[in-house]
Write an enzyme that holds these catalytic residues in place. Structure first.
Site, PDB file in Angstrom:
ATOM      1  N   ASP A 119      -4.935  19.495 -15.036  1.00 33.26           N
ATOM      2  CA  ASP A 119      -5.449  18.278 -15.754  1.00 33.26           C
ATOM      3  C   ASP A 119      -5.154  18.201 -16.785  1.00 33.26           C
ATOM      4  O   ASP A 119      -5.577  19.024 -17.737  1.00 33.26           O
ATOM      5  CB  ASP A 119      -7.148  18.480 -15.536  1.00 33.26           C
ATOM      6  CG  ASP A 119      -7.497  16.564 -16.093  1.00 33.26           C
ATOM      7  OD1 ASP A 119      -6.671  16.234 -16.696  1.00 33.26           O
ATOM      8  OD2 ASP A 119      -8.383  16.007 -15.234  1.00 33.26           O
TER       9      ASP A 119
ATOM     10  N   TYR B  80     -14.169  17.132 -16.560  1.00 27.31           N
ATOM     11  CA  TYR B  80     -14.367  16.239 -16.133  1.00 27.31           C
ATOM     12  C   TYR B  80     -15.768  15.892 -15.686  1.00 27.31           C
ATOM     13  O   TYR B  80     -15.286  16.188 -14.356  1.00 27.31           O
ATOM     14  CB  TYR B  80     -13.044  15.088 -16.188  1.00 27.31           C
ATOM     15  CG  TYR B  80     -13.333  13.697 -16.701  1.00 27.31           C
ATOM     16  CD1 TYR B  80     -14.335  13.465 -17.725  1.00 27.31           C
ATOM     17  CD2 TYR B  80     -13.801  13.289 -14.755  1.00 27.31           C
ATOM     18  CE1 TYR B  80     -14.162  11.310 -17.288  1.00 27.31           C
ATOM     19  CE2 TYR B  80     -14.025  11.494 -15.067  1.00 27.31           C
ATOM     20  CZ  TYR B  80     -14.251  10.788 -16.192  1.00 27.31           C
ATOM     21  OH  TYR B  80     -14.807   9.992 -16.129  1.00 27.31           O
TER      22      TYR B  80
ATOM     23  N   LYS C 280      -6.169   7.073 -20.186  1.00 25.37           N
ATOM     24  CA  LYS C 280      -5.831   7.754 -21.314  1.00 25.37           C
ATOM     25  C   LYS C 280      -4.921   7.061 -22.443  1.00 25.37           C
ATOM     26  O   LYS C 280      -5.044   6.319 -22.200  1.00 25.37           O
ATOM     27  CB  LYS C 280      -7.029   9.169 -21.441  1.00 25.37           C
ATOM     28  CG  LYS C 280      -7.588   8.983 -20.443  1.00 25.37           C
ATOM     29  CD  LYS C 280      -9.579   8.221 -20.914  1.00 25.37           C
ATOM     30  CE  LYS C 280     -10.318   8.659 -19.756  1.00 25.37           C
ATOM     31  NZ  LYS C 280     -10.433   9.520 -18.773  1.00 25.37           N
TER      32      LYS C 280
ATOM     33  N   ARG D 237       0.944  -0.912  -0.153  1.00 27.05           N
ATOM     34  CA  ARG D 237       0.105  -0.001  -0.085  1.00 27.05           C
ATOM     35  C   ARG D 237       0.692   1.005   0.295  1.00 27.05           C
ATOM     36  O   ARG D 237       0.807   2.382  -0.536  1.00 27.05           O
ATOM     37  CB  ARG D 237      -0.840  -0.123   1.166  1.00 27.05           C
ATOM     38  CG  ARG D 237      -1.387   1.484   1.643  1.00 27.05           C
ATOM     39  CD  ARG D 237      -2.874   1.278   1.918  1.00 27.05           C
ATOM     40  NE  ARG D 237      -2.665   0.451   3.212  1.00 27.05           N
ATOM     41  CZ  ARG D 237      -2.437   0.447   4.212  1.00 27.05           C
ATOM     42  NH1 ARG D 237      -1.749   1.841   5.133  1.00 27.05           N
ATOM     43  NH2 ARG D 237      -2.402  -0.068   5.295  1.00 27.05           N
TER      44      ARG D 237
HETATM   45  C1  LIG Z   1     -11.435  10.217 -17.692  1.00 30.20           C
HETATM   46  C2  LIG Z   1     -10.890  11.183 -16.738  1.00 30.20           C
HETATM   47  C3  LIG Z   1     -10.568  11.372 -15.863  1.00 30.20           C
HETATM   48  C4  LIG Z   1     -11.128  10.450 -15.027  1.00 30.20           C
HETATM   49  O1  LIG Z   1      -9.957   9.646 -14.509  1.00 30.20           O
HETATM   50  P1  LIG Z   1     -10.767   7.997 -14.205  1.00 30.20           P
HETATM   51  O2  LIG Z   1      -9.030   7.136 -15.056  1.00 30.20           O
HETATM   52  O3  LIG Z   1     -11.286   7.824 -15.146  1.00 30.20           O
HETATM   53  O4  LIG Z   1     -10.764   8.049 -13.259  1.00 30.20           O
HETATM   54  C5  LIG Z   1     -10.608  13.257 -15.187  1.00 30.20           C
HETATM   55  N1  LIG Z   1      -9.550  13.863 -15.927  1.00 30.20           N
HETATM   56  C6  LIG Z   1      -9.903  13.741 -17.335  1.00 30.20           C
HETATM   57  C7  LIG Z   1      -9.996  15.098 -18.032  1.00 30.20           C
HETATM   58  C8  LIG Z   1     -10.520  13.164 -17.946  1.00 30.20           C
HETATM   59  O5  LIG Z   1     -10.822  12.846 -19.199  1.00 30.20           O
END
Ligand SMILES: *Cc1c(COP(=O)(O)O)cnc(C)c1O
Length: 383
Positions: free
Chosen positions: A173, A101, A198, A48
């Site tokens: 982000d 998001y 992604k 962890r």
């Molecule tokens: C998908 C996404 C998230 C969240 O990520 P997860 O891996 O699905 O939890 C956050 N910010 C953006 C811009 C995203 O496209």
């Protein structure tokens, strides 16, 4: 070293025991210590707290983003949650981009608001709006650029300068462009957040998240939350992500080139009402897109003539583009944000930020662009 060399070699050394060129998947809970006095001499105690496969990924991400250190999480949302948890207490205020998001919006409005944290959803495309929204108790600025799904941009350097003046950390982000095209820390931001689900993974195989921090002190706050909450990335996910990253630049360049061609095709199609892609001269922030990033990315959206009903028909019938929520993978995906990724954003808020019911989001993949255009053309002509 250049980015392409780093994406392959950074953070990874042959396994000292066997010479294995790939960092092994350390599938283990616990690590035997040399002695009580030399506890943690090798850096690991319990998975962890830290795991060698995850650590290799963190080191690679640190090199790619030009960070001091990186902490990986179980998902992108766990990464964003850790940023909130590390910097926001009851009674604090957070400035956040009005287009983010859907999960980020949900976390802020449905969970952190219960704990006495106040959020201002601000149009960060004008950095002065951030300055105006600052309060004495503002403890975090979170921007997302390009923003999911409308692709609105925030000037990272301008907001970072305002944040620094106010002594408030600025987290960006950076999921949509990846450090290959955009490096927020170089532009003055304090943290870069990623859903590794992604483009880093790129193959629809895993969910994961990461925060790259500009200083070791910031990273220590995030790592503390990771260990305290247990929101860890598994070694299998880290291993797959380590492999995916090696082709990041190749995929992102190819997918973005496809997106540019598709955007230009859509712009000319008589059944298309509107196309939004940062690489088009018609994109309202085209200059900013060019100046703060080295590429335009592979996300675009459009609206068809006939509005919501026609848009739904297109998404249900188009070949080759899978109707799905993810983005960034080599498979092309098509999404209806209002019913899928942003369903928890209230209609009034959606209207305010320009997220219309008929918006069709496309994550362009790495297929032959002629095939993708032919599929869209066929579906559009059948409307
Ligand atoms: C998908 C996404 C998230 C969240 O990520 P997860 O891996 O699905 O939890 C956050 N910010 C953006 C811009 C995203 O496209």
């Amino acid at each position: 070293m250049g980015f392409k060399t780093k994406q392959i070699h950074a953070g990874v050394t042959p396994d000292p025991v066997t010479g294995s060129i790939l960092t092994p998947i350390y599938q283990t809970t616990t690590y035997v210590q040399d002695s009580v006095d030399e506890y943690l001499a090798k850096g690991y105690s319990y998975s962890r707290s830290a795991n060698p496969t995850v650590r290799a990924l963190e080191n690679k991400l640190t090199a790619l983003e030009g960070a001091a250190d990186t902490t990986c999480f179980g998902t992108g949302m766990a990464a964003i949650n850790a940023v909130f948890m590390a910097f926001l207490n009851a009674g604090d205020h957070c400035i956040i981009s009005d287009v983010v998001y859907g999960g980020t919006y949900r976390l802020a409005t449905k969970i952190y608001s219960r704990f006495g944290v106040e959020f201002s959803f601000v149009d960060t495309s004008d950095a002065e709006n951030v300055r105006k929204a600052l309060r004495d108790n503002t403890r975090l600025i979170l921007t997302e650029t390009p923003a999911n799904p409308t692709l609105k941009l925030t000037d990272i350097a301008a907001v970072s300068a305002i944040a620094r003046e106010a002594n408030v950390p600025h987290a960006v982000d950076n999921t949509f462009l990846t450090p290959y095209y955009q490096r927020p820390l170089d532009l003055g931001a304090d943290m870069s957040i990623h859903s590794t689900t992604k483009y880093f993974d790129g193959h629809n195989a895993t969910v994961g998240g990461a925060v790259m921090a500009a200083t070791a002190e910031l990273d220590a706050k995030l790592r503390f939350v990771l260990n305290a909450t247990g929101s860890i990335m598994s070694p299998q996910v880290a291993w797959l992500t380590l492999q995916g990253i090696k082709t990041l630049s190749v995929r992102v360049d190819g997918q973005s080139a496809n997106a540019q061609q598709i955007a230009e095709f859509l712009q000319e199609h008589p059944m298309v009402e509107r196309v939004c892609y940062p690489g088009l001269a018609s994109f309202p922030q085209h200059q900013l897109a060019k100046s703060q990033a080295s590429g335009f990315g592979a996300m675009l959206w459009f609206e068809v003539k006939g509005g919501l009903a026609a848009g739904k028909k297109l998404m249900d019938t188009v070949e080759l583009f899978s109707l799905a929520e993810n983005l960034g993978s080599i498979e092309s995906l098509i999404t209806h944000p209002v019913t899928m990724t942003h369903a928890d954003v209230e209609p009034a808020e959606r209207a305010r930020i320009g997220l219309s019911d008929s918006l069709v989001r496309v994550s362009v993949g790495l297929e032959d662009v002629e095939d993708l255009i032919a599929a869209l053309d066929k579906a559009l002509n059948a409307l």
